[in-house]
Design an enzyme around this catalytic site. Structure first.
Site, PDB file in Angstrom:
ATOM      1  NE  ARG A 114      -3.886  -2.213   2.203  1.00  0.00           N
ATOM      2  CZ  ARG A 114      -4.682  -2.593   3.182  1.00  0.00           C
ATOM      3  NH1 ARG A 114      -4.639  -1.952   4.347  1.00  0.00           N
ATOM      4  NH2 ARG A 114      -5.523  -3.593   3.025  1.00  0.00           N
ATOM      5  CE  LYS A 136      -1.009  12.973 -15.584  1.00  0.00           C
ATOM      6  NZ  LYS A 136      -1.342  13.335 -16.977  1.00  0.00           N
ATOM      7  CD  GLU A 178       6.949  16.273 -23.001  1.00  0.00           C
ATOM      8  OE1 GLU A 178       6.369  17.259 -22.519  1.00  0.00           O
ATOM      9  OE2 GLU A 178       6.329  15.299 -23.493  1.00  0.00           O
ATOM     10  CE  LYS A 216       4.458  16.988 -14.819  1.00  0.00           C
ATOM     11  NZ  LYS A 216       5.005  15.770 -15.470  1.00  0.00           N
ATOM     12  CD  GLU A 226      -4.535  14.597 -16.148  1.00  0.00           C
ATOM     13  OE1 GLU A 226      -5.282  13.620 -16.337  1.00  0.00           O
ATOM     14  OE2 GLU A 226      -3.552  14.846 -16.855  1.00  0.00           O
ATOM     15  NE  ARG A 231      -0.393  16.286 -13.915  1.00  0.00           N
ATOM     16  CZ  ARG A 231       0.172  15.519 -12.993  1.00  0.00           C
ATOM     17  NH1 ARG A 231      -0.398  15.402 -11.805  1.00  0.00           N
ATOM     18  NH2 ARG A 231       1.297  14.885 -13.213  1.00  0.00           N
ATOM     19  CG  ASN A 235      -1.823  15.925 -21.703  1.00  0.00           C
ATOM     20  OD1 ASN A 235      -0.878  15.149 -21.661  1.00  0.00           O
ATOM     21  ND2 ASN A 235      -2.790  15.916 -20.801  1.00  0.00           N
ATOM     22  CG  HIS A 238       1.306  15.366 -25.244  1.00  0.00           C
ATOM     23  ND1 HIS A 238       1.970  16.566 -25.187  1.00  0.00           N
ATOM     24  CD2 HIS A 238       2.092  14.478 -24.575  1.00  0.00           C
ATOM     25  CE1 HIS A 238       3.097  16.421 -24.501  1.00  0.00           C
ATOM     26  NE2 HIS A 238       3.193  15.159 -24.127  1.00  0.00           N
ATOM     27  CG  HIS A 242      -0.014  10.615 -27.209  1.00  0.00           C
ATOM     28  ND1 HIS A 242      -0.675  10.948 -26.048  1.00  0.00           N
ATOM     29  CD2 HIS A 242       1.278  10.408 -26.832  1.00  0.00           C
ATOM     30  CE1 HIS A 242       0.175  10.958 -25.038  1.00  0.00           C
ATOM     31  NE2 HIS A 242       1.356  10.634 -25.493  1.00  0.00           N
ATOM     32  CG  HIS A 253       6.643  10.984 -26.045  1.00  0.00           C
ATOM     33  ND1 HIS A 253       5.300  10.805 -26.297  1.00  0.00           N
ATOM     34  CD2 HIS A 253       6.724  11.981 -25.115  1.00  0.00           C
ATOM     35  CE1 HIS A 253       4.604  11.654 -25.564  1.00  0.00           C
ATOM     36  NE2 HIS A 253       5.442  12.376 -24.846  1.00  0.00           N
TER      37      HIS A 253
END
Length: 351
Positions: A114, A136, A178, A216, A226, A231, A235, A238, A242, A253
């Site tokens: 946990r 994330k 980025e 950030k 989000e 947030r 992206n 993206h 993507h 990427h």
């Protein structure tokens, strides 16, 4: 060295950023029970560093390098190795590698007993400026990127530009994708990028990394999970990036983020949301890092944008597009309109 603190409702991250950060803070992890997750490429370069810094009895899991390792099976394998190593609640999980390692090791730390203490030590430029900060964690599942995951803040992030010295040019370009994204979101970063003599210079990259992290942190502190939409701005580029990454592959990427940003900037221009000198300046930055192709078969690639998690509930494609220095806008388009704009952008690149 720069010290940045991220405070959220679920936890606090101490981010140590700058030359000498690894030497200063990694040694403080010695003497406690650690479990290191890394990949074959990083281990080949830094095997001696890992065992010297974290003591020879540290548990370790070495995954094959690359996105294909970010799987549910490998997640369970890491947890199994942790159990066999006798890892307990007072132990620390160390993610030593790029974004894939940070994501999967972070999720393992979140799930095991946990939650264990987590330290991120990002070794790629992209991971340093972006993925190691913000909490994330995820693995891919059933061909869906980041389908299984959680928000889990690392206790510490050690960002040292010393690791950039061993990166191939492709990885530097990936990280710059980025960084330029943050330039589109932050006027100060945009000005630094525009004024730089050489954005590939490692000293410059080490310096601007802290600026990207600060931006950030400011976003994540206000919208960790989000829920407010703030947030989502991270992206930028993206949605299309993507989709192209999934369909065309081959590039990194970060390079696809830049290509997606270029196409979405074109859409913002056609929608009348951006004008003046800004678009040409941003396009110049993008093209200094990656060649933007006039893609063929763009309809098939565009279909993959339908799967993007940012899309609105009515099924419209949702883009976060740059519109001016430090400003972005959310654009929602029906699929046919979106495809039409992408096709027009590709045709403009043929000229």
């Amino acid at each position: 060295m720069t010290e940045i603190i991220l405070n959220t409702q679920t936890g606090k991250s101490n981010i140590h950023c700058g030359e000498g950060a690894f030497k200063e803070y990694a040694r403080k992890l010695k003497g406690v029970k650690n479990f290191v997750v890394t990949d074959t490429n990083v281990f080949a370069l830094y095997k001696d560093v890992i065992f010297s810094a974290f003591s020879g009895d540290a548990g370790i899991k070495i995954l094959p390098a690359g996105e294909r390792s970010k799987t549910y099976g490998n997640l369970i394998s890491i947890i199994g190795e942790m159990a066999r190593a006798g890892i307990t609640r007072d132990c620390t999980v160390i993610a030593f590698g790029g974004g894939v390692i940070g994501d999967i090791a972070g999720l393992a730390a979140c799930l095991y007993m946990r939650g264990l203490r987590l330290v991120q030590i990002p070794t790629t430029l992209l991971a340093q400026v972006d993925s190691s900060v913000g909490g994330k964690t995820a693995v891919d599942f059933k061909k869906v990127k980041n389908l299984i995951g959680a928000f889990y803040q690392p206790d510490e992030v050690i960002v040292d530009p010393i690791f950039l010295k061993t990166l191939p040019p492709r990885e530097i370009r990936c990280g710059l994708g980025e960084i330029i994204k943050y330039g589109a979101l932050d006027g100060g970063i945009y000005k630094k990028l525009s004024a730089a003599e050489d954005i590939f210079n490692l000293n410059f990259l080490g310096d601007i990394t802290a600026d990207c992290i600060r931006h950030k942190v400011g976003v994540v502190e206000k919208d960790e999970r989000e829920t407010t939409g703030l947030r989502k701005t991270l992206n930028l580029g993206h949605t299309t990036g993507h989709a192209f990454e999934l369909y065309y592959k081959r590039k990194s990427h970060g390079e696809f983020v830049l290509i997606g940003m270029y196409y979405e900037l074109f859409i913002a221009e056609k929608k009348g949301l951006v004008s003046g000198e800004y678009p040409s300046g941003l396009k110049k930055l993008i093209k200094s890092v990656v060649n933007v192709p006039p893609y063929k078969d763009i309809g098939e690639a565009a279909k993959l944008a339908k799967l993007d998690k940012k899309n609105s509930t009515d099924g419209k494609i949702t883009l976060i597009a740059p519109v001016s220095e430090g400003e972005c806008a959310e654009i929602r388009l029906g699929f046919e309109e979106y495809l039409s704009y992408l096709s027009d952008c590709a045709k403009s690149l043929e000229k």
